[in-house]
Motif scaffolding. Sequence first.
Motif, short mmCIF file in Angstrom:
data_model
loop_
_atom_site.label_atom_id
_atom_site.label_comp_id
_atom_site.label_asym_id
_atom_site.label_seq_id
_atom_site.Cartn_x
_atom_site.Cartn_y
_atom_site.Cartn_z
N ARG B 91 36.50 -48.13 0.33
CA ARG B 91 37.37 -48.41 1.47
C ARG B 91 36.64 -49.22 2.55
N ASP B 92 37.29 -50.27 3.03
CA ASP B 92 36.74 -51.13 4.08
C ASP B 92 35.45 -51.84 3.66
N GLY B 93 35.18 -51.84 2.35
CA GLY B 93 33.97 -52.49 1.86
C GLY B 93 33.94 -53.98 2.17
N ALA B 94 35.08 -54.64 2.06
CA ALA B 94 35.15 -56.08 2.31
C ALA B 94 34.78 -56.39 3.76
N GLU B 95 35.43 -55.69 4.68
CA GLU B 95 35.17 -55.93 6.10
C GLU B 95 33.70 -55.65 6.44
N LEU B 96 33.19 -54.54 5.92
CA LEU B 96 31.81 -54.17 6.22
C LEU B 96 30.82 -55.21 5.70
N ILE B 97 30.96 -55.58 4.42
CA ILE B 97 30.04 -56.54 3.82
C ILE B 97 30.14 -57.90 4.51
N ALA B 98 31.37 -58.36 4.74
CA ALA B 98 31.56 -59.66 5.38
C ALA B 98 30.95 -59.69 6.79
N THR B 99 31.14 -58.60 7.53
CA THR B 99 30.62 -58.54 8.90
C THR B 99 29.10 -58.52 8.90
N VAL B 100 28.52 -57.65 8.07
CA VAL B 100 27.06 -57.54 8.01
C VAL B 100 26.45 -58.89 7.64
N GLN B 101 27.04 -59.56 6.66
CA GLN B 101 26.52 -60.84 6.22
C GLN B 101 26.70 -61.92 7.29
N ALA B 102 27.84 -61.89 7.99
CA ALA B 102 28.10 -62.90 9.02
C ALA B 102 27.06 -62.82 10.13
N PHE B 103 26.58 -61.60 10.41
CA PHE B 103 25.58 -61.44 11.46
C PHE B 103 24.16 -61.62 10.94
N GLY B 104 24.04 -61.98 9.66
CA GLY B 104 22.73 -62.27 9.12
C GLY B 104 21.90 -61.03 8.87
N LEU B 105 22.53 -59.86 8.91
CA LEU B 105 21.81 -58.62 8.60
C LEU B 105 21.94 -58.39 7.09
N VAL B 143 39.09 -61.61 -0.06
CA VAL B 143 39.01 -60.18 -0.40
C VAL B 143 39.23 -59.31 0.84
N SER B 144 38.78 -59.77 2.00
CA SER B 144 39.06 -59.04 3.24
C SER B 144 40.56 -58.92 3.46
N GLU B 145 41.25 -60.03 3.25
CA GLU B 145 42.71 -60.03 3.42
C GLU B 145 43.36 -59.14 2.36
N GLU B 146 42.86 -59.27 1.14
CA GLU B 146 43.38 -58.48 0.04
C GLU B 146 43.27 -56.98 0.35
N GLN B 147 42.10 -56.56 0.79
CA GLN B 147 41.88 -55.14 1.06
C GLN B 147 42.67 -54.66 2.27
N ALA B 148 42.80 -55.53 3.27
CA ALA B 148 43.60 -55.17 4.44
C ALA B 148 45.04 -54.91 4.03
N HIS B 149 45.57 -55.76 3.15
CA HIS B 149 46.95 -55.58 2.69
C HIS B 149 47.09 -54.35 1.81
N LEU B 150 46.10 -54.14 0.94
CA LEU B 150 46.11 -52.95 0.08
C LEU B 150 46.20 -51.69 0.91
N GLN B 151 45.39 -51.65 1.96
CA GLN B 151 45.34 -50.46 2.80
C GLN B 151 46.62 -50.29 3.61
N ALA B 152 47.12 -51.41 4.13
CA ALA B 152 48.36 -51.36 4.91
C ALA B 152 49.52 -50.84 4.06
N SER B 153 49.56 -51.27 2.79
CA SER B 153 50.67 -50.84 1.93
C SER B 153 50.45 -49.42 1.41
N SER B 154 49.19 -48.98 1.33
CA SER B 154 48.93 -47.62 0.87
C SER B 154 49.24 -46.63 1.99
N VAL B 155 48.86 -46.98 3.21
CA VAL B 155 49.19 -46.13 4.36
C VAL B 155 50.68 -46.14 4.58
#
Lengths: 192, 192
Positions: B91-105, B143-155
């Motif tokens: 859950r939220d793996g896409a957002e987490l990975i994308a954010t961490v990578q964007a900040f160069g961490l 994938v961020s968009e994909e996961q956001a939609h997956l979660q929105a439709s699951s909730v």
Amino acid sequence: MRYRRGDIVERAVEVLDRYGLADLSMRRLAAELGLQPSALYHHFASKQELLAAVADDLLERGRRPSDDDVPWDVAVVAAGHALRDAMLAYRDGAELIATVQAFGLGRVSPLVPLVRAVDRGGFGPELARAAATTILHFVFGHVSEEQAHLQASSVGAIGDDAPVGADAASFDLGLSLILDGVRQHRPAPSEH
Amino acid sequence: MRYRRGDIVERAVEVLDRYGLADLSMRRLAAELGLQPSALYHHFASKQELLAAVADDLLERGRRPSDDDVPWDVAVVAAGHALRDAMLAYRDGAELIATVQAFGLGRVSPLVPLVRAVDRGGFGPELARAAATTILHFVFGHVSEEQAHLQASSVGAIGDDAPVGADAASFDLGLSLILDGVRQHRPAPSEH
DNA sequence: ACCTGAACACCGTTCAAGT
DNA sequence: ACCTGAACACCGTTCAAGT
């Protein structure tokens, strides 16, 4: 002091540009306006809604009229640059816009101008949409990285030691790579 | 109760998957471990560092050995799918990975397998890097968009009413669009 | 319609002190 | 080395009440 929604968004953009997204809190913004934090909830249902309005405002400020007297691929590049410019124009603009769009919030669509431009190439709606979203994701990712690096080097450290990675040249290169791919697909038969 | 860094990361992944990134707080994680919040700062200098370690863990769990017996473009598609799977696995793996990578961490680079694969096409280091980062940005965004939609439709909500937009098919389409673009460029002269 | 004042349930982080 | 306890300086949000 009585404000309207637009006044608050305007001030939020100032706070964003001066102090960054992390410091754009409801309490900070309220203080900046001389209000109690709770007053903001008369204008916005949540912080999310406020941030979506701010992102929309940034996109609107960067809006350019679409140029229809120019080949479709030139129009795509222009739309891509317009979006990039809007994202870079204010501090943390890239992160804010990308996040708001990823969550499906925001009324101003950065996708529409791209779809419009690709569509003029006559590839058909399915490919036009796929190409436009591919470009959109590329722009979001590239410009977010670009702005993160810009900020890191402005705040800090040793200076020009780190590899740049994301700049205007690599933006153009990535964009043209995708356009080269789009061009491989036969245009759908035209109506006229 | 005495923990090592790895134990804490492991538990953080569980909390992430069960409660989501928004609820993965230092205080919550500490409570989950039966610790005081301050104890976490013996293992991690900041929440940012903890999140980077979690993102690295997700990327490591999704690691696949690179297949060198296969054409370069097939290897690129495989690397893209491996990254997508790693992002979607929690859950939220896409957002987490994308954010961490964007900040160069983050110490685990999702770019390296892509560069490796494109490099085998013999286009030269500059184009290989540009192609790989273009693909990486596409994957993060899609994938961020994909996961956001997956979660929105699951909730939620009405169900299948909203347009899908981002799914496995459009992922493959976008990826192949970029690969078509890369193929347009003449391979650099080979050494052997 | 727009705002105040007060409260609720949280945060990340620091630091002296304990074992 | 790893953790406790207490504190500091914040958060977003709700809600009755004011004008």
